[in-house]
Design a protein around this motif. Structure first.
Motif, PDB file in Angstrom:
ATOM      1  N   MET A 442     133.131   2.957 -31.234  1.00 58.45           N
ATOM      2  CA  MET A 442     132.000   2.957 -32.173  1.00 58.45           C
ATOM      3  C   MET A 442     132.076   1.857 -33.240  1.00 58.45           C
ATOM      4  SD  MET A 442     129.814   5.267 -31.252  1.00 58.45           S
ATOM      5  CE  MET A 442     130.216   5.080 -29.519  1.00 58.45           C
ATOM      6  N   PRO A 443     133.260   1.591 -33.839  1.00 61.73           N
ATOM      7  CA  PRO A 443     133.290   0.529 -34.857  1.00 61.73           C
ATOM      8  C   PRO A 443     132.807  -0.815 -34.321  1.00 61.73           C
ATOM      9  CG  PRO A 443     135.274   1.853 -35.002  1.00 61.73           C
ATOM     10  CD  PRO A 443     134.564   2.289 -33.757  1.00 61.73           C
ATOM     11  N   ALA A 444     133.235  -1.183 -33.112  1.00 63.90           N
ATOM     12  CA  ALA A 444     132.791  -2.464 -32.552  1.00 63.90           C
ATOM     13  C   ALA A 444     131.282  -2.467 -32.349  1.00 63.90           C
ATOM     14  CB  ALA A 444     133.510  -2.729 -31.222  1.00 63.90           C
ATOM     15  N   PHE A 445     130.724  -1.342 -31.894  1.00 63.97           N
ATOM     16  CA  PHE A 445     129.275  -1.278 -31.720  1.00 63.97           C
ATOM     17  C   PHE A 445     128.569  -1.348 -33.072  1.00 63.97           C
ATOM     18  CE2 PHE A 445     130.385   1.583 -27.903  1.00 63.97           C
ATOM     19  CZ  PHE A 445     130.720   0.461 -27.155  1.00 63.97           C
ATOM     20  N   GLY A 446     129.195  -0.734 -34.097  1.00 66.16           N
ATOM     21  CA  GLY A 446     128.612  -0.754 -35.430  1.00 66.16           C
ATOM     22  C   GLY A 446     128.493  -2.156 -35.994  1.00 66.16           C
ATOM     23  N   PHE A 447     129.353  -3.070 -35.545  1.00 63.24           N
ATOM     24  CA  PHE A 447     129.299  -4.437 -36.052  1.00 63.24           C
ATOM     25  C   PHE A 447     128.137  -5.229 -35.446  1.00 63.24           C
ATOM     26  CE2 PHE A 447     133.108  -3.543 -38.175  1.00 63.24           C
ATOM     27  CZ  PHE A 447     133.388  -4.592 -39.048  1.00 63.24           C
ATOM     28  N   ASP A 448     127.411  -4.609 -34.518  1.00 64.82           N
ATOM     29  CA  ASP A 448     126.187  -5.232 -34.017  1.00 64.82           C
ATOM     30  C   ASP A 448     124.963  -4.705 -34.759  1.00 64.82           C
ATOM     31  OD1 ASP A 448     127.475  -6.791 -32.095  1.00 64.82           O
ATOM     32  OD2 ASP A 448     127.520  -5.129 -30.674  1.00 64.82           O
ATOM     33  N   LEU A 449     125.202  -3.828 -35.738  1.00 64.96           N
ATOM     34  CA  LEU A 449     124.108  -3.259 -36.524  1.00 64.96           C
ATOM     35  C   LEU A 449     124.240  -3.674 -37.980  1.00 64.96           C
ATOM     36  CD1 LEU A 449     124.074   0.445 -35.217  1.00 64.96           C
ATOM     37  CD2 LEU A 449     122.499  -1.386 -34.585  1.00 64.96           C
ATOM     38  N   GLY A 450     123.123  -3.644 -38.697  1.00 68.90           N
ATOM     39  CA  GLY A 450     123.130  -3.851 -40.133  1.00 68.90           C
ATOM     40  C   GLY A 450     122.689  -2.584 -40.841  1.00 68.90           C
ATOM     41  N   VAL A 451     122.810  -2.574 -42.144  1.00 67.74           N
ATOM     42  CA  VAL A 451     122.436  -1.396 -42.923  1.00 67.74           C
ATOM     43  C   VAL A 451     120.962  -1.062 -42.725  1.00 67.74           C
ATOM     44  CG1 VAL A 451     122.231  -0.473 -45.268  1.00 67.74           C
ATOM     45  CG2 VAL A 451     124.254  -1.788 -44.620  1.00 67.74           C
ATOM     46  N   ASP A 452     120.137  -2.067 -42.553  1.00 68.30           N
ATOM     47  CA  ASP A 452     118.699  -1.847 -42.437  1.00 68.30           C
ATOM     48  C   ASP A 452     118.235  -1.624 -40.997  1.00 68.30           C
ATOM     49  OD1 ASP A 452     118.417  -2.163 -45.186  1.00 68.30           O
ATOM     50  OD2 ASP A 452     118.214  -4.347 -44.995  1.00 68.30           O
ATOM     51  N   ASP A 453     119.159  -1.702 -40.029  1.00 65.52           N
ATOM     52  CA  ASP A 453     118.774  -1.497 -38.635  1.00 65.52           C
ATOM     53  C   ASP A 453     118.622  -0.014 -38.328  1.00 65.52           C
ATOM     54  OD1 ASP A 453     118.793  -4.184 -38.094  1.00 65.52           O
ATOM     55  OD2 ASP A 453     120.867  -4.209 -37.378  1.00 65.52           O
ATOM     56  N   ASP A 454     117.776   0.294 -37.355  1.00 68.74           N
ATOM     57  CA  ASP A 454     117.611   1.677 -36.928  1.00 68.74           C
ATOM     58  C   ASP A 454     118.878   2.171 -36.231  1.00 68.74           C
ATOM     59  OD1 ASP A 454     115.025   1.710 -37.856  1.00 68.74           O
ATOM     60  OD2 ASP A 454     114.165   1.107 -35.921  1.00 68.74           O
ATOM     61  N   PRO A 455     119.167   3.463 -36.335  1.00 65.86           N
ATOM     62  CA  PRO A 455     120.303   4.017 -35.587  1.00 65.86           C
ATOM     63  C   PRO A 455     120.087   3.820 -34.086  1.00 65.86           C
ATOM     64  CG  PRO A 455     119.512   5.572 -37.227  1.00 65.86           C
ATOM     65  CD  PRO A 455     118.489   4.474 -37.165  1.00 65.86           C
ATOM     66  N   VAL A 456     121.183   3.823 -33.333  1.00 62.12           N
ATOM     67  CA  VAL A 456     121.109   3.654 -31.879  1.00 62.12           C
ATOM     68  C   VAL A 456     121.943   4.727 -31.206  1.00 62.12           C
ATOM     69  CG1 VAL A 456     120.726   1.161 -31.979  1.00 62.12           C
ATOM     70  CG2 VAL A 456     123.056   2.048 -31.852  1.00 62.12           C
TER      71      VAL A 456
END
Length: 645
Positions: A442-456
């Motif tokens: 999950m942490p690695a996937f989280g680094f493809d998201l930003g605070v303003d991005d929708d959850p996935v």
């Protein structure tokens, strides 16, 4: 990107992803294909064009995403920056794919829909409860893998086209043994010399580092002590606990039982006598005598020239008889009671008359006896389908603009909030914190998201279900306070000082060795305590191949040994010290008496020639079709993908 990562983590997805590298030339040295021209007439989003086939920026994005997903299977902390060396190869590979497609279209090579369909029905996960291909299951498969029907078909068509068009080009490359003998000789080349080590541990003594030295070292190496960017995650697991009670209906159980009679119904065999003739009238005569009460079937068939051995088939299953006489004959024979004479009936060999001598039915299992097994199997399948439906429901809710909290609450999802984590999942401020094993990615996937991005929604490993992922905070990278890393700074300073001293000693020793004499004498003259005398080394070049066979790199000192000329010495950095290598003599190899080695090298060369033939075929195809590259667009794509700008 998220959908591609899901695809990469499933067994099915892994099989599909392999198609990305299925083209033979993905691993070839294709940089020498030089008949590409740059053109400014292409649209900005078109990176290259081969004939009438275009390569778009979106397609490159998808290819780089899948390449990153593959890399993360070996290194979960990998980023796009780690793909810098692969970027040109990926672009070239995609241009080669377009070349293959454009050439095939121009010359009438087509992959039919029927061929693609035949590959699709083989995919696990596209069958319904009756074990047959199901359009509903297929759509669920596409949704679960986050790939469209068109994308999947494109992948399969590419693999089939490569198999039908490109592979035959390189299939029959052959060279004579005279080409292989020089390479075999080279493997038998023998090198003798000396090998020594100046261990860093021998140079760690001296005065303790001063605070000023440590402070200066810390400032000069701030990047070494920088805490990487961290992210606070919220993870809500989609589990079977949210599904409630799920069980197959009686109709589904019965349908599955009927569709799998080969498993549950037992296997019936029949002892048969058979006469097959090309003349229907003659066959009718045998049938009439057999039905009229002849002593046995052999007696009824004897007037037509058959012996008892000719007509005896013995025990036959329905499948065996169908293979011998055809399905139509088998259907009639296996629906008739014992003692029945069937025929004449047209078969695959003429007109058959067959008598059912006896029937033997192996004991199968009734529906009641097999019920528990079938219910367990169907329950697992239905729970998987229900979980996939829950994933679709959650994604629909996200698409409607609902927040992480709203979706988690509406679906009763258990939520985990992490401390600030690095890409590798380390909580710098809470060293004892550990994510559950299922959440390791999950942490690695989280680094493809930003605070303003929708959850996935992300897939969990080992078919562990899914998790809804959200990023609530991003903490930029920054150097750790000196007080926190003071002990590590001191250790690193001493290690760096020892390495500098070891390199200085190596310079002195090599200068001495260059004036003549042995490496051992040069080391001894340096007068450094704690250093073992260099030892002799005697090695054939072929011995280096064992490292490649084991997936390892050749150790630097051995690599240097085979680059030196006699009398020369050189250093090589190692993890624990500085290696010193001196070459004394070279003995050329002679493989004349080793035909096995020559044959092995011939195989290697034939493979290389096959690859080169494929390269040349593609080069010729590109010359015929014409290839235009939009270098400005490719450069912009490189910067956008690899640098995130």
């Amino acid at each position: 990107m998220k959908s591609f990562r899901r695809l990469s983590k499933s067994k099915i997805g892994t099989g599909i992803l392999i198609l990305f590298l299925l083209l033979i030339l993905a691993s070839f040295a294709v940089s020498d294909i030089s008949n590409l021209r740059s053109g400014g007439s292409l649209p900005q989003n078109t990176l290259a064009k081969v004939g009438d086939a275009e390569l778009t920026a979106a397609e490159l994005d998808f290819a780089m995403q899948r390449r990153l997903a593959q890399l993360r299977q070996q290194n979960p902390q990998a980023t796009y920056a780690d793909l810098a060396g692969d970027f040109d190869a990926v672009v070239n590979s995609l241009i080669q794919e377009r070349t293959l497609w454009a050439y095939a279209r121009k010359h009438g090579f087509t992959v039919s829909k029927k061929l693609v369909d035949a590959e699709i029905v083989k995919l696990p996960g596209v069958q319904g409860l009756d074990g047959r291909f199901s359009e509903e299951a297929y759509q669920g498969f596409l949704q679960q893998q986050r790939i469209t029907d068109a994308q999947l078909r494109r992948e399969i068509e590419t693999a089939l086209l490569q198999r039908l068009v490109l592979t035959p080009v390189a299939a029959n490359a052959r060279l004579g043994q005279s080409f292989a003998r020089p390479y075999a000789n080279l493997l038998l080349e023998r090198r003798e010399g000396e090998l020594g080590l100046l261990p860093f541990a021998a140079f760690t003594g001296g005065a303790a580092p001063t605070p000023q030295e440590l402070d200066a070292f810390y400032r000069q190496n701030a990047a070494r002590y920088t805490i990487p960017e961290r992210r606070v995650l919220r993870i809500a697991r989609l589990t079977e606990a949210q599904l409630g009670a799920i069980a197959p209906t009686e109709q589904e159980v019965a349908a599955y039982y009927q569709a799998n009679q080969a498993t549950y119904g037992g296997s019936q065999t029949r002892v048969l006598s058979r006469a097959s003739l090309p003349d229907q009238a003659a066959a009718a005569g045998i049938a009439a005598r057999a039905k009229a009460g002849a002593a046995n079937f052999a007696a009824a068939a004897a007037p037509a020239g058959f012996s008892a051995a000719d007509v005896s088939l013995g025990p036959q299953s329905r499948q065996q008889l169908a293979a011998l006489a055809g399905e139509a004959v088998a259907a009639q024979v296996f629906s008739a009671p014992a003692g029945t004479v069937v025929g004449p009936v047209q078969s695959s060999t003429g007109f058959d008359v067959i008598k059912v001598e006896s029937i033997s039915t192996a004991t199968g299992r009734s529906l009641d006896q097999a019920r528990s097994e079938i219910v367990a199997k169907l329950t697992v399948d239905k729970r998987k389908e229900a979980l996939a439906d829950l994933v679709g429901k959650v994604e629909d809710q996200l698409g409607e603009g609902r927040t992480f909290e709203e979706v988690a609450q509406a679906n009763r999802l258990p939520v985990v909030v992490t401390p600030a984590l690095t890409r590798s999942g380390i909580a710098v401020d809470q060293p004892d914190f550990k994510l559950p094993t299922d959440y390791a990615g999950m942490p690695a996937f989280g680094f493809d998201l930003g605070v303003d991005d929708d959850p996935v929604v992300e897939s969990l490993p080992n078919e562990g279900g899914y998790a809804l992922l959200d990023v609530t905070d991003v903490i930029p990278a920054a150097p750790a306070p000196f007080a926190r890393v003071a002990a590590q700074v001191r250790t690193d300073f001493i290690a760096k000082r020892a390495a500098d001293r070891a390199n200085a000693a190596a310079t002195t020793i090599l200068q001495t060795a260059a004036r003549g004499g042995s490496l051992a004498d040069a080391v001894r003259s340096a007068g450094i305590s704690g250093i073992r005398a260099p030892e002799g080394i005697d090695l054939r070049r072929g011995a280096l191949s064992q490292f490649a066979q084991q997936g390892q790199e050749v150790p630097p000192p051995l690599r240097i040994l085979f680059t030196l000329t006699p009398g020369k010495a050189q250093r090589a950095a190692g993890p624990s010290g500085i290696y010193l290598v001196k070459l004394d003599r070279v003995t050329q190899g002679d493989a004349t008496s080793n035909p096995t080695l020559i044959a092995q090298q011939l195989t290697v060369l034939n493979r290389a020639v096959a690859e080169e033939l494929a390269v040349q075929w593609l080069s010729a195809a590109q010359k015929e079709l014409g290839v235009t590259r939009n270098e400005d667009a490719i450069k912009a794509a490189r910067q956008r993908i690899l640098q995130g700008s």
